[in-house]
Design an enzyme around this catalytic site. Structure first.
Site, PDB file in Angstrom:
ATOM      1  N   ASP A 107      -1.324   0.237  13.760  1.00 43.36           N
ATOM      2  CA  ASP A 107      -2.370   0.334  14.379  1.00 43.36           C
ATOM      3  C   ASP A 107      -2.783   0.313  15.892  1.00 43.36           C
ATOM      4  O   ASP A 107      -3.270   0.942  17.080  1.00 43.36           O
ATOM      5  CB  ASP A 107      -3.470  -1.402  14.206  1.00 43.36           C
ATOM      6  CG  ASP A 107      -4.051  -1.039  12.584  1.00 43.36           C
ATOM      7  OD1 ASP A 107      -4.480  -0.403  12.311  1.00 43.36           O
ATOM      8  OD2 ASP A 107      -3.098  -1.624  11.207  1.00 43.36           O
ATOM      9  N   HIS A 163       0.990  -1.353   0.096  1.00 35.53           N
ATOM     10  CA  HIS A 163      -0.056  -0.278  -0.028  1.00 35.53           C
ATOM     11  C   HIS A 163       1.279   1.168   0.000  1.00 35.53           C
ATOM     12  O   HIS A 163       1.143   1.980   0.526  1.00 35.53           O
ATOM     13  CB  HIS A 163      -0.731  -0.058   1.419  1.00 35.53           C
ATOM     14  CG  HIS A 163      -0.339  -0.286   2.791  1.00 35.53           C
ATOM     15  ND1 HIS A 163       0.119   0.600   3.006  1.00 35.53           N
ATOM     16  CD2 HIS A 163      -0.291  -1.437   3.073  1.00 35.53           C
ATOM     17  CE1 HIS A 163       1.036  -0.359   5.012  1.00 35.53           C
ATOM     18  NE2 HIS A 163       0.680  -1.617   4.396  1.00 35.53           N
ATOM     19  N   GLU A 198      -1.506  -6.097  17.083  1.00 40.92           N
ATOM     20  CA  GLU A 198      -0.819  -4.698  16.313  1.00 40.92           C
ATOM     21  C   GLU A 198      -1.666  -4.053  16.895  1.00 40.92           C
ATOM     22  O   GLU A 198      -1.078  -3.050  17.977  1.00 40.92           O
ATOM     23  CB  GLU A 198      -2.408  -4.693  15.441  1.00 40.92           C
ATOM     24  CG  GLU A 198      -2.235  -5.882  14.341  1.00 40.92           C
ATOM     25  CD  GLU A 198      -3.065  -6.013  12.391  1.00 40.92           C
ATOM     26  OE1 GLU A 198      -2.477  -4.732  12.160  1.00 40.92           O
ATOM     27  OE2 GLU A 198      -3.277  -6.363  12.485  1.00 40.92           O
ATOM     28  N   ARG A 219       6.118  -1.239   9.911  1.00 42.27           N
ATOM     29  CA  ARG A 219       6.912  -0.175  11.000  1.00 42.27           C
ATOM     30  C   ARG A 219       6.232   1.083   9.554  1.00 42.27           C
ATOM     31  O   ARG A 219       6.730   0.492   8.366  1.00 42.27           O
ATOM     32  CB  ARG A 219       7.909   0.650  10.979  1.00 42.27           C
ATOM     33  CG  ARG A 219       9.087   0.237  12.189  1.00 42.27           C
ATOM     34  CD  ARG A 219      10.642   0.487  12.058  1.00 42.27           C
ATOM     35  NE  ARG A 219      10.540   1.485  11.119  1.00 42.27           N
ATOM     36  CZ  ARG A 219      11.491   2.379  12.254  1.00 42.27           C
ATOM     37  NH1 ARG A 219      11.395   1.946  13.602  1.00 42.27           N
ATOM     38  NH2 ARG A 219      11.716   3.285  11.612  1.00 42.27           N
ATOM     39  N   ARG A 278      -8.065   2.908   8.194  1.00 40.63           N
ATOM     40  CA  ARG A 278      -6.973   3.092   8.250  1.00 40.63           C
ATOM     41  C   ARG A 278      -5.109   3.515   9.058  1.00 40.63           C
ATOM     42  O   ARG A 278      -6.223   4.776   8.630  1.00 40.63           O
ATOM     43  CB  ARG A 278      -6.285   2.522   6.950  1.00 40.63           C
ATOM     44  CG  ARG A 278      -7.503   0.964   5.956  1.00 40.63           C
ATOM     45  CD  ARG A 278      -6.709   0.523   5.131  1.00 40.63           C
ATOM     46  NE  ARG A 278      -7.311  -1.071   4.582  1.00 40.63           N
ATOM     47  CZ  ARG A 278      -7.033  -1.892   5.046  1.00 40.63           C
ATOM     48  NH1 ARG A 278      -6.510  -2.223   5.799  1.00 40.63           N
ATOM     49  NH2 ARG A 278      -7.586  -2.907   4.754  1.00 40.63           N
ATOM     50  N   ARG A 337      -1.011 -11.917   3.203  1.00 45.95           N
ATOM     51  CA  ARG A 337      -1.311 -11.664   4.027  1.00 45.95           C
ATOM     52  C   ARG A 337      -3.103 -11.250   4.329  1.00 45.95           C
ATOM     53  O   ARG A 337      -3.435 -10.843   3.346  1.00 45.95           O
ATOM     54  CB  ARG A 337      -1.050  -9.983   4.968  1.00 45.95           C
ATOM     55  CG  ARG A 337      -1.379  -9.426   5.766  1.00 45.95           C
ATOM     56  CD  ARG A 337      -0.769  -8.083   6.729  1.00 45.95           C
ATOM     57  NE  ARG A 337      -1.230  -7.005   6.135  1.00 45.95           N
ATOM     58  CZ  ARG A 337      -1.588  -5.688   6.899  1.00 45.95           C
ATOM     59  NH1 ARG A 337      -1.499  -5.947   7.815  1.00 45.95           N
ATOM     60  NH2 ARG A 337      -1.715  -4.501   5.844  1.00 45.95           N
TER      61      ARG A 337
END
Length: 873
Positions: free
Chosen positions: A538, A140, A503, A576, A708, A393
């Site tokens: 997160d 992303h 997370e 990270r 997000r 994932r």
């Protein structure tokens, strides 16, 4: 000598050339307008309230078409300033090299320092050989620049390098070339017009290998080899790869409905095609070089009594690589292709090249062997046949839903309703069974089918194409076991290692217990290694930066203890982001401040978005990045930080708890926070930016928790408040003994690095800009919350300065402080325009054309602020 003067000269030159281009392209009147705004902004930033009022009035009255030009002008200048700063890093590196001085943090400096500290040279050498670092490019990206513009940026950087080396009579020609590229930039469209697909992202990610890393890796390894030999007397073996690369591009389906099983197949095939193509080109060049007649007996036994034995052998290698390209291209196009006589294993490609190497050494041509041939062998050690190994994932709940469908079909009940103990017992039992778990032709819904088909694709992928299976939002051992079972059920012959990702704050606190229970179960008894991923983004969104940092630190400590007790080697995977609010910051600083025993020569870490471009876009910087990272891991392994004192732990527990309360009292508990956030920031408009394939939210509706981490941080960065990175800290600091905190800052690397990053963020933040956004966009009833946040900012800034003992937030980093202060007058006008664009954009009654113009203007402002802040999310 003022080492920053060349940078200032470059920025001034690029700014002047941009001014000429704007005059030529838009007219002298428009350039005069830009200069007028720049003058007002500089005066306003120096505290002139009349200039501030004049600036805000002038910008708010600009027609949208004029405002777009102004926005572009400031954005382009900031982009050019970024290029100049990147080039100055290269200039500084080359100055060290010219003066034959080892640059701080480099392999030359670190290896020598370790020897001076008493480190045994043989142990040092072996530690280098044992380094196992993997950089994982994520799926992303947040790079706001289009690829075509990045290429032009690189060209400008190359021209600045030429300028440094040029004679006086050559400079005018370089100025003309710079003006030409800047004109091309001005005449180009900065905006992504179409949202990228996951395959577009994978393709763009692979280009960093083709354009940069392919050539950087052998140069970096040659440098490391030279410094290692100088320090220990030993050379770096050709088959040693201290650093490798992974990818989530095309494999990360967590919350991204656009990643399908077929996407993953196309992505790994694309990587294999590019690898085969790059090797083909290298072998073709090597073949043209090795016209040597004399070869070893072993070489002639293989190729016969031919005049040019190396060329004969390499012709076969080249032809096999060509067949490999054809096969990979067919897979990418969903066509059938034979796997006969292609390269599917590294050993097959290495064998003939090693034979050539040994033959050249045996026949007195060692220097030839150490040229291009050595570089190719080193590339194979790093890149394999795939350039990257792609991770898969998926969110834990998707596996739970899939297994529930199976148990319901088999009449066993609803798996998702079982206790954790029942789930574990069922999964352990099934893992020991040989019969098929999933009936052939079992009817399932679309989402379950997607999970099943993903495992089928994993089973089909050639060995080495895929890396790990990462489970996001993992909580219990059953989350790991169910993936292990699905891999077996769908016939994965070489199962991917299963990596739980912890997370949230709660998950981090219970991660060690979960892993301890997992290692006690039969499928994991006796394992030698285990990989665990920790989520920085997160966790920070859930708890705030400070509380999340401490939770991550303690989670690592506990995980190390659990695995050490069980005799298991732990490999930590750090998820990270690029910004401080998502766990970002200088990697070497982060590595050196990890808990003792958590590195052990091994590290996996994500790299994404504009961070990839910043670290690897230019050759010298890419080499420096790899060198510093390897040395930071080496130092953390051989000279780990000391255990924090008991009183430091107690103070940190209290500080983190108070900071968490301060953060959540606003973000989670304030009744107006979500309304304020969505009114103040461009969060609602970010979806139109087309910078990534993933939706901005994990699910429709909901509050901040549904967002997000990237758009959450990105939105606050745009408004210049950067709230996620510091909220709660000032409240926490006011509750803990100041003198103890000062001691912690002085003597504890973890604490010092955390606070130094927060100092940087606070220095970048500008509450007066946020207040202007409020005036334009927020209802009067919400103004009280804005005032409260600004008070919290002042409290945090004062607290951080007090703990660090510094009069100013960045007094310890004067170069960065100057860079931020010089940038502010150029970013400020874009911020003020963005607030106006948002105000107009959200009004009703615009024609379709007017709405489109406003959307473009808004996107230009988002790009411009990202350039000025040097990051997005």
């Amino acid at each position: 000598m003022d080492t920053q003067q060349p940078l200032r000269d470059n920025v001034r030159l690029l700014g002047q050339l941009l001014g000429h281009v704007i005059t030529q392209q838009e007219g002298a009147q428009r350039f005069a307008q830009v200069e007028h705004i720049r003058h007002l902004a500089k005066q306003a930033r120096q505290g002139d309230s009349e200039s501030w009022n004049a600036l805000t009035s002038y910008l708010s009255a600009l027609p949208t078409d004029e405002a777009k030009v102004v926005c572009r002008a400031f954005s382009q200048f900031l982009s050019l300033a970024n290029i100049a700063e990147q080039h100055h890093r290269i200039r500084r590196r080359r100055t060290y090299m010219k003066d034959n001085i080892a640059q701080p943090g480099s392999s030359g400096a670190v290896l020598e320092a370790l020897l001076q500290s008493g480190q045994n040279s043989e142990e040092l050498y072996q530690s280098i050989l044992d380094l196992d670092i993997e950089l994982v490019l994520t799926a992303h990206p947040t790079e706001v620049n289009r690829r075509t513009l990045l290429q032009k940026h690189n060209t400008i950087a190359e021209l600045l390098t030429e300028l440094d080396r040029s004679f006086v009579n050559e400079k005018e020609q370089i100025y003309t070339q710079l003006a030409r590229i800047i004109t091309e930039l001005w005449a180009s469209d900065e905006l992504h017009r179409d949202k990228p697909t996951p395959l577009d992202e994978a393709r763009a990610g692979l280009l960093i290998f083709e354009n940069r890393l392919w050539n950087v890796i052998p140069k970096f390894l040659r440098q490391l080899d030279h410094n290692l030999k100088a320090a220990t007397g030993h050379s770096l073996p050709l088959d040693v790869a201290p650093i490798r690369f992974g990818s989530w591009m095309g494999g990360d389906r967590d919350g991204n409905p656009n990643v399908h099983p077929i996407t993953t197949r196309h992505a790994w095939a694309m990587a294999r095609w590019m690898a085969a193509d790059l090797y083909w080109k290298e072998i073709d060049l090597l073949r043209s070089e090795l016209s040597i007649k004399k070869g070893s007996k072993a070489l002639h036994r293989l190729v016969g009594d031919v005049r040019e034995p190396y060329r004969a052998l390499l012709r076969e290698v080249r032809d096999k690589l060509d067949r490999t390209r054809i096969w990979a291209a067919a897979v990418m196009n969903d066509e059938w292709a034979s796997r006969e006589d292609i390269y599917l294993s590294i050993e097959d490609l290495l064998e003939p090249l090693q034979l050539c190497f040994d033959s050249l050494v045996e026949t007195g041509c060692t220097l030839v062997a150490q040229g291009r041939l050595s570089d190719i062998i080193r590339r194979i050690s790093v890149f394999g046949l795939t350039l990257v190994r792609m991770d898969i994932r998926q969110e834990a709940s998707r596996h739970t839903d899939a297994m529930t469908a199976v148990t319901q079909f088999l009449g066993l009940g609803s798996y998702d309703q079982w206790s954790e103990e029942s789930k574990q017992a069922f999964l352990v039992r099934e893992l020991s069974e040989r019969r098929p778990l999933i009936p052939h032709g079992m009817p399932v819904d679309t989402e379950v089918q997607d999970v099943f088909d993903t495992f089928r694709e994993i089973a089909k992928a050639p060995s080495g194409s895929l890396g790990a299976y990462v489970i996001s939002m993992a909580t219990h051992p059953s989350d790991v076991l169910v993936v292990k079972l699905f891999q077996r059920a769908f016939g994965v012959k070489n199962p991917l290692r299963v990596v739980p990702l912890f997370e949230t704050l709660d998950d981090l606190e219970h991660a060690a217990d979960s892993v301890s229970n997992l290692l006690k179960l039969p499928p994991y008894r006796g394992v030698n290694e285990l990989e665990i991923m920790l989520g920085y983004s997160d966790s920070a969104k859930d708890a705030g930066r400070l509380a999340a940092s401490w939770a991550l630190y303690k989670a690592q400590e506990r995980l190390v203890k659990v695995c050490t007790k069980q005799g298991v080697k732990l490999r930590l995977f750090h998820g990270r982001g690029g910004t401080v609010g998502r766990g970002g910051g200088p990697m070497s600083l982060a590595i050196r401040s990890q808990p003792p025993g958590s590195i052990q020569g091994s590290l996996r870490v994500t790299e994404q978005g504009e961070i990839i471009q910043a670290k690897f876009g230019l050759e010298d910087i890419a080499i420096r990045t790899l060198d510093v990272m390897c040395m930071a891991v080496l130092e953390a392994t051989l000279k780990p930080a000391s255990e924090p004192k008991a009183e430091w732990r107690e103070a940190m527990d209290e500080l983190a708890l108070k900071a968490l309360d301060g953060y959540r009292s606003i973000v989670r508990e304030h009744p107006d926070f979500v309304t304020y956030f969505r009114a103040l920031t461009p969060e609602r408009e970010l979806g139109a930016l087309n910078i990534g394939s993933r939706p901005a939210k994990r699910r429709a509706g909901g509050g901040v928790e549904s967002l997000r981490a990237i758009p959450w941080v990105f939105a606050w960065t745009q408004t210049r408040l950067l709230l996620p990175s510091w909220l709660g800290i000032g409240y926490g600091l006011s509750m803990v003994d100041l003198e103890l905190l000062k001691q912690m800052h002085q003597d504890w690397p973890f604490f010092a690095s955390t606070f130094d990053l927060i100092s940087m963020v606070l220095a970048k933040a500008l509450p007066d800009i946020v207040q202007y956004y409020e005036q334009q966009l927020v209802e009067e009833s919400l103004m009280g919350l804005g005032e409260q946040l600004r008070d919290r900012y002042q409290l945090a800034a004062a607290g951080v300065k007090e703990v660090s003992g510094r009069a100013a937030l960045l007094s310890h980093r004067p170069v960065l402080e100057r860079s931020i202060s010089l940038r502010n007058p150029y970013v400020d006008p874009i911020n003020l325009l963005q607030a106006e664009f948002l105000k107009r954009y959200r009004q009703k009654g615009w024609s379709e054309n007017e709405h489109q113009q406003l959307q473009e203007a808004l996107m230009l402002s988002i790009n411009g602020i990202a350039q000025g802040m040097r990051n997005t999310g």
